[in-house]
Design an enzyme around this catalytic site. Structure first.
Site, mmCIF file in Angstrom:
data_model
loop_
_atom_site.group_PDB
_atom_site.id
_atom_site.type_symbol
_atom_site.label_atom_id
_atom_site.label_comp_id
_atom_site.label_asym_id
_atom_site.label_seq_id
_atom_site.Cartn_x
_atom_site.Cartn_y
_atom_site.Cartn_z
ATOM 1 N N ASP A 148 0.815 -0.932 -0.031
ATOM 2 C CA ASP A 148 -0.147 0.112 0.065
ATOM 3 C C ASP A 148 0.956 1.255 0.063
ATOM 4 O O ASP A 148 1.739 1.402 0.811
ATOM 5 C CB ASP A 148 -0.862 -0.023 1.357
ATOM 6 N N ASN A 171 -2.296 12.760 -3.980
ATOM 7 C CA ASN A 171 -3.249 13.026 -4.957
ATOM 8 C C ASN A 171 -3.563 14.666 -4.442
ATOM 9 O O ASN A 171 -3.770 15.578 -5.602
ATOM 10 C CB ASN A 171 -4.548 12.246 -4.472
ATOM 11 N N GLU A 189 -4.909 2.333 -3.812
ATOM 12 C CA GLU A 189 -3.473 2.484 -4.110
ATOM 13 C C GLU A 189 -2.733 1.276 -3.393
ATOM 14 O O GLU A 189 -1.894 1.173 -2.742
ATOM 15 C CB GLU A 189 -2.876 3.664 -3.470
HETATM 16 N N1 GTP Z 1 -5.145 8.982 -8.366
HETATM 17 C C1 GTP Z 1 -5.839 8.257 -8.118
HETATM 18 N N2 GTP Z 1 -6.130 7.973 -6.691
HETATM 19 C C2 GTP Z 1 -7.064 7.084 -6.250
HETATM 20 C C3 GTP Z 1 -7.339 5.932 -7.064
HETATM 21 N N3 GTP Z 1 -7.806 5.196 -6.471
HETATM 22 C C4 GTP Z 1 -8.076 5.710 -4.924
HETATM 23 N N4 GTP Z 1 -7.143 6.864 -4.894
HETATM 24 C C5 GTP Z 1 -6.851 7.678 -3.862
HETATM 25 O O1 GTP Z 1 -6.082 6.992 -3.032
HETATM 26 C C6 GTP Z 1 -6.202 7.734 -1.761
HETATM 27 C C7 GTP Z 1 -6.181 6.738 -0.518
HETATM 28 O O2 GTP Z 1 -6.108 7.288 0.731
HETATM 29 P P1 GTP Z 1 -6.134 6.665 2.032
HETATM 30 O O3 GTP Z 1 -7.006 5.393 2.165
HETATM 31 O O4 GTP Z 1 -6.469 7.726 3.079
HETATM 32 O O5 GTP Z 1 -4.457 6.169 2.171
HETATM 33 P P2 GTP Z 1 -3.362 7.048 2.287
HETATM 34 O O6 GTP Z 1 -3.647 8.437 2.010
HETATM 35 O O7 GTP Z 1 -2.300 6.312 1.485
HETATM 36 O O8 GTP Z 1 -2.820 6.707 3.634
HETATM 37 P P3 GTP Z 1 -2.225 5.478 4.203
HETATM 38 O O9 GTP Z 1 -2.634 4.180 3.203
HETATM 39 O O10 GTP Z 1 -2.568 5.352 5.515
HETATM 40 O O11 GTP Z 1 -0.795 5.728 4.122
HETATM 41 C C8 GTP Z 1 -7.619 8.322 -1.730
HETATM 42 O O12 GTP Z 1 -7.282 9.768 -1.861
HETATM 43 C C9 GTP Z 1 -8.180 7.967 -3.103
HETATM 44 O O13 GTP Z 1 -8.957 8.809 -3.664
HETATM 45 C C10 GTP Z 1 -6.854 5.915 -8.450
HETATM 46 O O14 GTP Z 1 -7.172 5.281 -9.343
HETATM 47 N N5 GTP Z 1 -6.171 7.124 -8.701
#
Ligand code: GTP
Length: 348
Positions: free
Chosen positions: A224, A232, A267
């Site tokens: 992850d 983002n 992610e």
């Molecule tokens: N650009 C993009 N962003 C995505 C996609 N799928 C999910 N996301 C974003 O990935 C982010 C995941 O955020 P969180 O689940 O809070 O995880 P994180 O910010 O990585 O925090 P931790 O995992 O705790 O380190 C969110 O902002 C989603 O909008 C995608 O296909 N493209």
């Protein structure tokens, strides 16, 4: 009596005379037999012909009414002409002459297909021709007699069938190609082109059954990207997408052929490593991290640095079903996040 009827009778007489005056004689043939014969031949739709061999040339001395009508619609004198005069195209003539030479060499009936391409004043027609050399008592071939059957309709049907078959084969290949594309699309994540969740679960279930039967380990690794939301927010969703694509590429490059690499969602990535013990998988993960952590990208003229956390779990010790193993892997990943991210944790 019509001119053509008169010509037919004359042609029969010519043939009778031709065969009767042969020296040495061809056979004990009576003139009445010849008239009877030519009368019968004129009822046929096949083309019947007789060519006298004169040195290296062939002179047409008889042809039946069907052939006369086909070759000579203007009713000009046709019999008596040399074949190389009737077939002016040298290539076409050579083909005919080659067949006659073949029949003369083997001394018996031969059969072949030919067309009127290169013939004078004849529509393009395909024939199946049977010819026979008539050999005199001194052993010389004095005549070539032949019969040609119009097979144009059969040839056209065969050609149409061949074309239909070719079209069908093309269609089949195209369907197969589309099927492959659809199948690929059904099992892949559109952004990263990694396997999707559905395909991964199918593969994992299959592999778990096999592993149980054959008693080999299966290790799962979940990765992850850390603080992806922040990335983002700072650089936009498009840049985030590019990072996901690039990260997937590096992940694929680092795995074995037998490993199934999947985008589990957002992610998060899940990798199945059949036959790999937890220790071996852990060692490999550390090696991969050495090269790839932190991962630096150049996206839209910006240098981006990402870090990631991962968790490992292995069947059978951490779970014997697909669900149990995924849950164990997820928990290991959670431990890595809880411990401050940017690291690997093992299940149990
Ligand atoms: N650009 C993009 N962003 C995505 C996609 N799928 C999910 N996301 C974003 O990935 C982010 C995941 O955020 P969180 O689940 O809070 O995880 P994180 O910010 O990585 O925090 P931790 O995992 O705790 O380190 C969110 O902002 C989603 O909008 C995608 O296909 N493209």
């Amino acid at each position: 009596m019509s001119i053509s009827a008169f010509m037919r009778i004359a042609s029969g007489m010519v043939l009778a005379q031709e065969l009767m005056t042969l020296t040495p004689p061809l056979n004990d043939v009576e003139p009445t037999d010849i008239h009877l014969l030519t009368g019968m031949l004129d009822t046929m739709t096949d083309h019947v012909f007789l060519l006298r061999v004169e040195g290296e040339r062939y002179r047409l001395v008889y042809c039946n009414e069907a052939m006369e009508r086909f070759m000579n619609p203007t009713q000009e004198s046709f019999c008596g002409r040399f074949l190389d005069d009737i077939v002016p195209d040298p290539g076409a003539y050579q083909q005919v002459a080659d067949n006659y030479a073949r029949a003369r060499a083997v001394g018996h009936v031969i059969r072949y297909e030919e067309s009127t391409e290169g013939f004078d004043a004849a529509p393009l027609t395909f024939f199946e021709t049977t010819i026979s050399p008539l050999v005199a008592r001194d052993g010389n071939t004095v005549y070539i007699c032949g019969i040609s059957r119009d097979i144009t309709a059969r040839r056209s049907a065969e050609l149409a069938l061949k074309q239909t078959n070719e079209r069908l084969a093309q269609q089949l290949a195209e369907n197969h190609r589309l099927h492959e594309i659809l199948h690929e699309e059904a099992i892949r994540d559109p952004l990263t082109n990694l396997f999707n969740r559905r395909y991964f679960l199918e593969s994992l279930n299959r592999e778990m059954n096999l592993a149980q039967r054959e008693r080999h380990p299966v290790t799962l690794m979940m990765l992850d990207i850390d603080h992806f939301k922040k990335l983002n927010d700072q650089h936009g969703h498009v840049v985030g997408d590019q990072v996901l694509v690039e990260f997937s590429e590096r992940l694929k490059e680092g795995m074995r052929k037998a490993d199934v690499v999947c985008r589990w969602g957002g992610e998060e990535f899940l990798i199945m490593m059949p036959g790999l013990s937890q220790e071996d998988a852990y060692r490999r993960m550390l090696e991969w991290r050495e090269i790839n952590s932190p991962m630096v990208f150049k996206v839209a003229d910006q240098r981006l640095t990402i870090r990631f956390s991962s968790g490992l779990a292995t069947a059978p010790q951490n779970g014997v079903t697909a669900d149990e193993l995924i849950t164990a892997t997820d928990k290991a990943l959670y431990l890595a996040k809880e411990a401050g991210r940017d690291q690997v944790k093992l299940s149990g």
